[in-house]
Motif scaffolding. Structure first.
Motif, PDB file in Angstrom:
ATOM      1  N   ASN A 128      97.375  61.373  61.645  1.00 17.44           N
ATOM      2  CA  ASN A 128      97.364  62.739  61.106  1.00 17.44           C
ATOM      3  C   ASN A 128      97.527  63.775  62.226  1.00 17.44           C
ATOM      4  N   SER A 172      94.122  56.282  61.569  1.00 20.43           N
ATOM      5  CA  SER A 172      94.407  57.319  60.583  1.00 20.43           C
ATOM      6  C   SER A 172      94.269  58.716  61.194  1.00 20.43           C
ATOM      7  N   HIS A 173      93.198  58.884  61.972  1.00 24.12           N
ATOM      8  CA  HIS A 173      92.956  60.195  62.575  1.00 24.12           C
ATOM      9  C   HIS A 173      94.094  60.574  63.521  1.00 24.12           C
TER      10      HIS A 173
END
Length: 604
Positions: free
Chosen positions: A169, A165-166
């Motif tokens: 993004n 997810s990091h």
């Protein structure tokens, strides 16, 4: 620090916090189950993660911390498979996936592949050995309850999700940043193009301004110098000759200043194109130093020209115009700054490789010399050795700047040796391709190629009594029909008086349109065409003449008369169909020589 590096540091920071929470939960779970090896392992890993977190907050060396984290993860993975659990389960697979994702995101492809294989291959080997019942160690494996497995699985899943997810993004933010940067770059490119366009317009405006100013300055100078020449042709009295010579000298001095400024601007603009013309160095040096030796003679200086005899029969390729400009400036400076003594000009072949030769040019004087502290400054534009030098000797301070720029454009360097109060020597080496064609110098050229010495003792009676020699006149041409297209009344009067000395009555056209009309109804041997005229300029008039159906009229030689300083004036003149051009102010002999060369008239 780049955008991605900042993202990596943030991921390590929050990833370590999640890992500390998860490892704390696992530590309590295995500790309550009295699993000593797992408790010690969890405790050791927890301490290591806390230490890495502390190090990260102290010095964010993310690359080193990533390697240490992956080494700890690899040790946990292999020790669990081969020693603690002696089995491959879901937790093991999660740890391997976590290491693969983390290593590729943090360290790139090469290190990612290294850590992936380091964890995957031993586990596959273990599975094969266990399948063949070939793996056995004297260590009893520990088994945790399902609650511990659930905690470990949850922690691993959370870390995997967090990492992906990091970086997702971060990837989106990076794409957005690249897009914004691209838009900014596009905006900057537009501004840059506008700035270039503005600079080009400014350069063009500067060029046109210089051309206009040159025309405006040279036009009255043409009249002053031309009238001085005409008056000197009439064999004036001694006192009149002296005044005329002062007038002519002052006008020529002003013209030299204008030419220096224009030449320097042309060089600085980068529009200098070096030609590759075949010429003989001996002949060129004699032509350059011929007039300069007379100037040295007038100051009572001994002038010596020494050209290497091996160059006498060689034809080389180069730009004789620019070389003349360099040598002329150096010799002029040597004469200007030398009150008594000698001027030496030496041309020496230092290397002969048959197809190429390297020639050393040297100009030496016994003049005022240069202080060591000022050696660098003398090559700066509008700069001389000192303010006193400028006041005493005059000049623009552009001569050496022009020489330096011309040499630098050819990747050459000037060498200077000077002793203050004793003299200076300027020298440089230049390489020339050699023509295979043999050169047979004229008899007088071969004779004059030897060292030339001109001293004050050899002055003639006229020179001793300060009576200048009259300007030489070419032989009178017979029946020459000349059309002069000129709008300036002073120049028209000057041309009429000049041609009257040669017994020629020119036809005058006040503009280009009138010149075309006169050519249609008359016959001429040569046309002298001013370039800047009202109604129709000289370029358009020349084109119209070249379009005429009668070959006798369309083929009339046209010589451009111009006071313009445009850099590409020669190209413009040629493109308009003109045969040659003469820059104002001109010498009468030069003009007649060009006329005779073009029309091939009979000379008495």
């Amino acid at each position: 620090m780049s955008f991605l590096d900042k993202a990596r540091i943030r991921m390590l920071y929050y990833g370590f916090l999640l890992s500390i929470v998860g490892l704390g939960a696992l530590f309590l779970s295995v500790y309550l189950q009295n699993l000593k090896v797992m408790t010690a392992t969890c405790g050791g890993v927890l301490i290591a993660v806390v230490a890495l977190f502390k190090y990260l907050t102290f010095k964010p060396h993310w690359r080193i911390i990533s390697h240490l984290t992956l080494i700890i993860g690899t040790l946990i993975n292999l020790s669990s498979v081969f020693v603690i659990l002696q089995d491959v389960n879901v937790i093991t697979i999660q740890i391997i996936i976590l290491i693969i994702v983390f290593s590729f995101y943090m360290l790139g492809q090469n290190w990612g592949m290294f850590y992936s294989l380091l964890n995957l291959l031993p586990v596959l080997l273990f599975m094969v050995m266990k399948y063949d019942h070939n793996y056995y160690i004297a260590w009893k494996p520990e088994r945790a309850d399902e609650a511990t497995d659930i905690i470990a699985a949850c922690v691993n899943f959370i870390l995997i999700i967090f990492i992906n997810s990091h970086f997702y993004n971060t990837f989106i933010a990076n794409i957005k940043q690249l897009k914004d940067t691209g838009e900014q770059q596009a905006a900057l490119n537009v501004k840059f193009e506008k700035a270039i366009e503005k600079a080009e317009k400014s350069s063009q405006a500067q060029s046109e301004f210089l051309s206009t100013m040159s025309h405006e300055i040279r036009t009255p100078l043409n009249a002053v110098i031309g009238m001085s020449n005409l008056l000197l042709m009439n064999n004036p009295r001694a006192d009149q000759s002296e005044n005329l010579e002062i007038l002519k000298f002052s006008a020529n001095n002003l013209l030299a200043i204008v030419n220096d400024v224009l030449d320097f601007n042309k060089i600085e603009s980068g529009k200098i194109v070096f030609e590759q013309i075949k010429f003989n160095l001996v002949d060129l040096m004699q032509n350059i130093c011929g007039g300069q030796s007379i100037k040295a003679q007038e100051k009572g200086l001994l002038f010596k020209l020494d050209v290497d005899s091996t160059l006498r029969r060689k034809l080389v390729f180069g730009d004789p115009t620019r070389l003349t400009q360099i040598i002329f400036n150096l010799v002029s400076n040597a004469i200007k700054f030398t009150a008594q003594g000698n001027i030496w000009v030496r041309v020496t072949c230092v290397e002969d490789r048959h197809n190429n030769i390297t020639v050393r040019f040297s100009v030496k004087d016994t003049g005022i010399g240069i202080k060591p502290d000022n050696l660098e400054n003398i090559f700066e534009p509008f700069t001389q050795e000192s303010v006193t030098t400028t006041r005493q000797y005059g000049g623009t301070g552009l001569g050496l700047a022009i020489v330096k720029r011309l040499l630098e454009l050819q990747n050459l360097q000037m060498s200077v040796n000077s002793v203050f109060g004793q003299g200076s020597e300027f020298s440089f080496n230049m390489e020339f391709p050699v023509s295979t064609e043999a050169y047979n110098p004229p008899r007088e050229s071969a004779t004059s190629a030897r060292t030339t010495e001109v001293s004050a003792e050899r002055q003639s009676y006229n020179e001793q009594t300060s009576v200048p020699e009259p300007v030489s006149l070419p032989s009178e041409p017979t029946g020459l029909r000349v059309l002069v297209a000129e709008d300036n009344p002073v120049n028209v009067m000057l041309m009429k008086k000049l041609f009257s000395k040669w017994n020629i009555i020119p036809t005058i056209a006040e503009n280009g349109e009138r010149a075309v009309e006169i050519v249609q109804y008359g016959n001429f041997d040569v046309i002298l065409m001013d370039l800047q005229m009202p109604i129709m300029n000289g370029f358009d008039a020349s084109r119209e003449i070249r379009k005429m159906t009668d070959p006798a009229k369309s083929g009339i030689p046209i010589i451009a008369l111009t006071a313009s300083a445009l850099f590409d004036i020669r190209e413009q003149v040629t493109a308009a169909g003109m045969n040659d051009y003469v820059a104002k102010p001109f010498k009468p002999d030069d003009l007649m020589e060009k006329i005779q060369n073009l029309v091939a008239i009979t000379v008495k």
